[in-house]
Design an enzyme around this catalytic site. Structure first.
Site, PDB file in Angstrom:
ATOM      1  N   ASP A 144      -5.396  -6.678   6.068  1.00  0.00           N
ATOM      2  CA  ASP A 144      -6.509  -6.188   5.468  1.00  0.00           C
ATOM      3  C   ASP A 144      -7.511  -7.115   5.063  1.00  0.00           C
ATOM      4  O   ASP A 144      -8.632  -7.172   5.476  1.00  0.00           O
ATOM      5  CB  ASP A 144      -6.011  -5.400   4.618  1.00  0.00           C
ATOM      6  CG  ASP A 144      -7.283  -4.456   3.961  1.00  0.00           C
ATOM      7  OD1 ASP A 144      -8.174  -4.219   4.443  1.00  0.00           O
ATOM      8  OD2 ASP A 144      -7.007  -3.489   2.979  1.00  0.00           O
ATOM      9  N   ASP A 188      -2.763 -18.366   2.870  1.00  0.00           N
ATOM     10  CA  ASP A 188      -3.893 -18.831   2.304  1.00  0.00           C
ATOM     11  C   ASP A 188      -4.315 -20.038   3.285  1.00  0.00           C
ATOM     12  O   ASP A 188      -5.500 -20.131   3.464  1.00  0.00           O
ATOM     13  CB  ASP A 188      -3.467 -19.536   1.043  1.00  0.00           C
ATOM     14  CG  ASP A 188      -1.992 -20.356   0.865  1.00  0.00           C
ATOM     15  OD1 ASP A 188      -1.442 -20.000   2.235  1.00  0.00           O
ATOM     16  OD2 ASP A 188      -1.794 -21.101  -0.016  1.00  0.00           O
ATOM     17  N   TYR A 248       0.796  -1.356  -0.125  1.00  0.00           N
ATOM     18  CA  TYR A 248       0.058   0.296   0.067  1.00  0.00           C
ATOM     19  C   TYR A 248       0.908   1.356   0.071  1.00  0.00           C
ATOM     20  O   TYR A 248       0.297   2.269  -0.409  1.00  0.00           O
ATOM     21  CB  TYR A 248      -0.781  -0.091   1.164  1.00  0.00           C
ATOM     22  CG  TYR A 248      -2.045  -1.092   1.153  1.00  0.00           C
ATOM     23  CD1 TYR A 248      -2.101  -1.900   0.133  1.00  0.00           C
ATOM     24  CD2 TYR A 248      -2.781  -1.425   2.327  1.00  0.00           C
ATOM     25  CE1 TYR A 248      -3.041  -2.989   0.031  1.00  0.00           C
ATOM     26  CE2 TYR A 248      -3.748  -2.197   2.337  1.00  0.00           C
ATOM     27  CZ  TYR A 248      -3.948  -2.986   1.175  1.00  0.00           C
ATOM     28  OH  TYR A 248      -5.040  -3.905   1.021  1.00  0.00           O
ATOM     29  N   LYS A 277       3.845 -15.407   3.663  1.00  0.00           N
ATOM     30  CA  LYS A 277       3.771 -16.372   2.224  1.00  0.00           C
ATOM     31  C   LYS A 277       5.231 -16.580   1.849  1.00  0.00           C
ATOM     32  O   LYS A 277       5.630 -16.262   0.920  1.00  0.00           O
ATOM     33  CB  LYS A 277       3.175 -15.608   1.076  1.00  0.00           C
ATOM     34  CG  LYS A 277       2.865 -16.473   0.133  1.00  0.00           C
ATOM     35  CD  LYS A 277       1.668 -17.542   0.162  1.00  0.00           C
ATOM     36  CE  LYS A 277       1.545 -17.967  -1.239  1.00  0.00           C
ATOM     37  NZ  LYS A 277       0.728 -19.235  -0.946  1.00  0.00           N
ATOM     38  N   ASP A 300     -11.124  -8.699   7.531  1.00  0.00           N
ATOM     39  CA  ASP A 300     -12.451  -8.573   7.078  1.00  0.00           C
ATOM     40  C   ASP A 300     -12.976  -9.953   7.043  1.00  0.00           C
ATOM     41  O   ASP A 300     -14.137 -10.074   7.417  1.00  0.00           O
ATOM     42  CB  ASP A 300     -12.464  -7.869   5.627  1.00  0.00           C
ATOM     43  CG  ASP A 300     -12.544  -6.596   5.819  1.00  0.00           C
ATOM     44  OD1 ASP A 300     -12.140  -5.876   7.045  1.00  0.00           O
ATOM     45  OD2 ASP A 300     -12.642  -5.955   4.853  1.00  0.00           O
TER      46      ASP A 300
END
Length: 283
Positions: A172, A148, A58, A115, A176
């Site tokens: 992020d 994942d 970001y 990851k 959610d």
């Protein structure tokens, strides 16, 4: 690239040095039926997502341009774009310490999400988290989980998580997802913390489609005040009072539109101001 609310929010975080986002995910018993997961799966869910907030994709260098030279087997011309995922050692160190400190006050377990099977930033992230944990927090358990797999396990066994720490974009997305465990994003408070500044806000973002209608759920913002009292001012008794008032209102069956279900009587559905008044009355 047009101006969007998100751009302003990212600028506020960067400008105020708010590098830590704390997002608690807890189940209110009265809202257990609002979750799409089975009651036995969400029972006992009480986790804290610690998200790095001022680094990563970001805030990295980005560009989109037309490639005149072409690329690939056929040399096709066209648009190209890139976003840069970058972290510095100190950025990982400080967010790791925040997570370990949080775990010490909770159940003593940190799940570090990355990851590392693909990304070099994640390999560095994992190494630094382990170094900080083993040298400074030997009393806290560390678990590594690929992002994942974390997305799957949050749905499969959400009650097993205590503190989850991860980089900006992963946090992020996962926070959610975790919100849906509770049944409504409108119930999630958050704290964004720096070394000398703190910002408290609901997690749900803006909702221009319902602006001015008086139907928004104010509980996430009220619970953000609970976090402010707890983390910035050390007023734990006052924070407990707010949590208790919200719990009692929900236990009595009061709902805003986003929380109602087929079993909610029409006379128990209130608007934004009505819900706020109910919480005040219980305080």
């Amino acid at each position: 690239g047009a101006p969007r609310p998100e751009a302003g929010l990212l600028g506020i975080r960067k400008g105020l040095g708010l590098y830590t986002n704390l997002r608690p995910v807890q189940i209110f018993d009265a809202l257990a039926g609002a979750s799409t997961l089975k009651p036995e799966v969400i029972e006992g869910v009480d986790l804290m997502i610690v998200r790095e907030l001022t680094g990563g994709l970001y805030f990295g260098k980005r560009e989109r341009f037309y490639d005149e030279e072409g690329a690939g087997i056929d040399g096709a011309k066209g648009q190209r774009a890139y976003d840069t995922l970058e972290y510095r050692e100190y950025e990982v160190e400080r967010i790791a310490r925040q997570a370990f400190e949080a775990a010490r006050k909770r159940r003593g377990k940190v799940t570090s999400v990355d990851k590392a099977n693909v990304l070099e930033t994640s390999r560095m992230w994992r190494e630094i988290v382990h170094r900080i944990g083993e040298q400074e927090y030997p009393d806290v358990q560390i678990e590594d989980l690929l992002v994942d797999n974390t997305a799957m396990q949050l749905i499969n066994r959400p009650a097993d998580f205590d503190v989850v720490v991860t980089e900006n974009m992963f946090g992020d997305i996962l926070s959610d997802e975790a919100a849906q465990i509770t049944g409504s994003l409108g119930m999630l408070a958050s704290a964004s913390l720096g070394d000398s500044t703190a910002l408290y806000e609901p997690s749900h973002g803006s909702a221009p489609d319902i602006a001015g209608k008086g139907i928004a759920n104010p509980l996430a913002q009220i619970l953000s005040v609970e976090m402010m009292l707890r983390y910035s001012f050390g007023m734990n008794e006052a924070a407990d009072d707010i949590r208790r008032a919200v719990t009692e209102v929900l236990d009595e069956g009061w709902r805003t539109g986003d929380l109602k279900d087929a079993a909610t009587p029409a006379d128990k559905v209130v608007g934004c101001a009505g819900m706020g008044d109910l919480v005040v009355s219980h305080l």
